[in-house]
Design a protein around this motif. Structure first.
Motif, short mmCIF file in Angstrom:
data_model
loop_
_atom_site.label_atom_id
_atom_site.label_comp_id
_atom_site.label_asym_id
_atom_site.label_seq_id
_atom_site.Cartn_x
_atom_site.Cartn_y
_atom_site.Cartn_z
N UNK A 6 0.88 -1.24 -0.10
CA UNK A 6 -0.15 -0.07 0.03
C UNK A 6 0.92 1.32 0.08
N UNK A 7 1.99 1.16 -0.41
CA UNK A 7 3.01 2.52 -0.52
C UNK A 7 2.62 3.24 -1.34
N UNK A 8 2.35 4.56 -1.16
CA UNK A 8 1.73 5.49 -1.99
C UNK A 8 2.79 6.59 -2.36
N UNK A 9 3.41 6.79 -3.50
CA UNK A 9 4.43 7.35 -3.86
C UNK A 9 4.14 8.93 -3.90
N UNK A 10 2.86 9.25 -4.34
CA UNK A 10 2.70 10.68 -4.17
C UNK A 10 2.48 11.07 -2.73
N UNK A 11 1.86 10.14 -1.77
CA UNK A 11 1.98 10.83 -0.26
C UNK A 11 3.68 10.89 0.21
N UNK A 12 4.32 10.00 -0.32
CA UNK A 12 5.89 10.00 -0.09
C UNK A 12 6.35 11.40 -0.56
N UNK A 13 6.11 11.91 -1.38
CA UNK A 13 6.51 12.88 -2.23
C UNK A 13 6.01 14.15 -1.54
N UNK A 14 4.68 13.86 -1.00
CA UNK A 14 3.97 15.12 -0.51
C UNK A 14 4.88 15.56 0.79
N UNK A 15 5.09 14.52 1.70
CA UNK A 15 5.80 14.59 3.07
C UNK A 15 7.15 14.79 2.72
N UNK A 16 7.85 14.59 1.98
CA UNK A 16 9.01 14.90 1.63
C UNK A 16 9.29 16.37 1.23
N UNK A 17 8.16 16.75 0.63
CA UNK A 17 8.17 18.09 0.16
C UNK A 17 7.79 18.99 1.63
N UNK A 18 6.64 18.69 2.30
CA UNK A 18 6.32 19.29 3.28
C UNK A 18 7.44 19.37 4.52
N UNK A 19 8.21 18.36 4.76
CA UNK A 19 9.23 18.39 5.63
C UNK A 19 10.32 18.92 5.10
N UNK A 20 10.70 19.41 4.07
CA UNK A 20 11.79 19.75 3.28
C UNK A 20 13.03 18.84 3.43
N UNK A 21 12.70 17.51 3.04
CA UNK A 21 13.75 16.43 3.22
C UNK A 21 14.44 16.58 1.76
N UNK A 22 15.64 16.29 1.71
CA UNK A 22 16.56 16.34 0.54
C UNK A 22 17.05 14.80 0.38
N UNK A 23 16.33 14.29 -0.66
CA UNK A 23 16.40 12.65 -0.97
C UNK A 23 17.96 12.30 -0.97
#
Lengths: 246, 217
Positions: free
Chosen positions: A105-122
């Motif tokens: 049930x991994x959701x890539x769009x959710x992942x990108x959303x939180x990545x962006x909201x938390x300003x995480x640099x991959x």
């Protein structure tokens, strides 16, 4: 149906016993697990997740018994011992890619959303992240597989006040989305800002478990103080001054 | 299991596990105890256990939606995969040494163990001892590996010493023949070693699963 039901949990170590720990957590609520250092908070959380094996009692998560339904339960909840303390030198992009494969049930769009909201640099590795960012990355991994329950061990410890306030904001947002959160802490002010329920452990035993408001009101009536900090001190403080003076 | 194996290969493995596969080239060395190739391949795998421990791989793995026994199986699968690659390389180099290079002067006068199916059998026995003593020993605790590695090192010394000395017993001279002669016996020895490798690895994995299941992490 409670999302988490812990009944008479018991774990015996040579010099410490977690004894008859029972509490329940409902969907969409935040529960703080409080107690002083060494009270048994981490043992409780690890026992719930079967990382340490309880000597007695039972744990039901999402209506299923642990550890019989280990895989299904782990797919639907997130556990983090605070921030990330594994693969400290691997880029978080790589960690996320490998981790995502385990969750149907991994959701890539959710992942990108939180990545962006938390300003995480991959491209950064966990060792390059601040403590607050490590917790956020840990939350990102859990939320990207749509965890219904988050179990977090001391997520606010070691964070500066701003990071703690931001994290509590995230907790409130998740609660409003229906996610249940159980987090241990000894920073009582964090709980007063966001917790609905508390479970208070002292020396491996439950002192109280239930709605925070009711606990505060009862403690006030008993003259233990008005804040969680005063109440904890009232329950547990030893007079070291007198001990040292003897 | 596939995802756990990918995790082993992409996150947990040290590059040295792959680089040390080149130790299989030792198969070509004349006048050298070529069985050390198997030891060095295992040393490369050891590096993966070391880097995985530094990265808290076990802690990460048990939080994934997998059964604990699968964490153990994936480690064994990774180890066996590297060993299989090492064995295939040693096998290919042995075939070269026995055919195209069969009459090369350094090999004809080689005083130490020749590359032949018996050499490959001993390679498998060293891998089996690694799986039993090191990997099995590691899963007693999930983090301690000094004593397991020392035990494996001692077992390797004994196996290398046996491989280098047994052929001096007249009845076992077939162990040393470099090409073509007594091939049937040599392949029988290889088959026996393969069976031992499979049985020891299987039993070690089962025991590690049981031990790991009981560990408080």
């Amino acid at each position: 149906m409670p999302i988490l039901e812990v009944v008479s949990l018991r774990k015996v170590y040579p010099r410490f016993t977690l004894d008859s720990v029972s509490f329940t957590l409902e969907k969409g609520r935040i529960m703080g697990l409080i107690g002083r250092n060494g009270a048994g908070k981490t043992t409780t959380l690890k026992s719930i997740f079967d990382v340490v094996h309880p000597d007695g009692g039972s744990v039901r998560l999402l209506g299923m018994d642990m550890p019989e339904n280990e895989r299904e339960i782990k797919r639907r909840i997130g556990y983090a011992g605070g921030g990330v303390d594994w693969y400290m030198r691997s880029p978080i992009r790589k960690i996320a890619r490998v981790t995502s494969a385990f969750y149907p049930n991994w959701d890539e769009s959710e992942y990108n959303k939180y990545l962006s909201a938390f300003s995480l640099d991959e491209s950064k590795s966990p060792r390059e992240l601040s403590e607050g960012m490590k917790v956020k990355f840990s939350l990102t991994l859990a939320l990207s597989h749509r965890a219904e329950l988050l179990i977090l061990d001391e997520p606010t410890s070691g964070l500066d006040p701003v990071s703690r306030a931001e994290l509590l904001d995230v907790f409130r947002f998740l609660r409003d989305k229906g996610v249940a959160i159980l987090f241990s802490t000894h920073i009582t002010t964090d709980l007063e800002k966001c917790a609905d329920d508390i479970t208070y452990i002292a020396n491996g035993r439950i002192v109280a478990s239930g709605p925070l408001d009711a606990f505060l009101a009862k403690s006030k009536d008993e003259g233990r103080g008005e804040s969680l900090e005063d109440i904890m001190v009232s329950y547990e403080k030893e007079s070291l001054y007198e001990k040292l003076a003897d | 299991m596939k995802n756990l194996l990918i995790k082993e290969l992409r996150l947990a493995a040290s590059p040295l596990s792959y680089i040390f596969l080149s130790a299989s080239l030792m198969t070509f060395l004349p006048g050298y105890p070529i069985l050390m190739s198997a030891f060095f391949i295992c040393l490369g795998i050891f590096q993966s256990f070391q880097s995985a421990r530094e990265a808290n791989d076990i802690q990460y793995s048990v939080l994934l939606p997998v059964a604990k026994r699968d964490v153990v199986r994936a480690k064994y699968l990774f180890v066996c995969l590297i060993e299989l690659c090492g064995f295939c390389l040693c096998g290919a180099f042995t075939a070269l040494r026995m055919t195209l290079l069969g009459n090369a002067a350094p090999y004809v006068t080689n005083a130490l163990m020749n590359a032949n199916p018996v050499y490959l059998a001993f390679v498998l026995l060293i891998f089996a001892s690694f799986n039993f003593l090191f990997v099995g020993g590691f899963f007693k605790t999930g983090y301690k590996f000094a004593l397991p590695f020392v035990s494996f090192g001692a077992a390797t010394l004994i196996l290398v010493a046996l491989a280098e000395t047994l052929r001096h017993i007249p009845a076992l001279a077939f162990l040393h023949t470099p090409s073509g002669e007594r091939l049937g016996l040599q392949f029988a020895a290889l088959g026996g070693a393969a069976a031992i490798y499979a049985a020891v690895t299987f039993l070690s994995c089962r025991r590690s699963e049981r031990r790991f299941e009981k560990l408080d992490l």
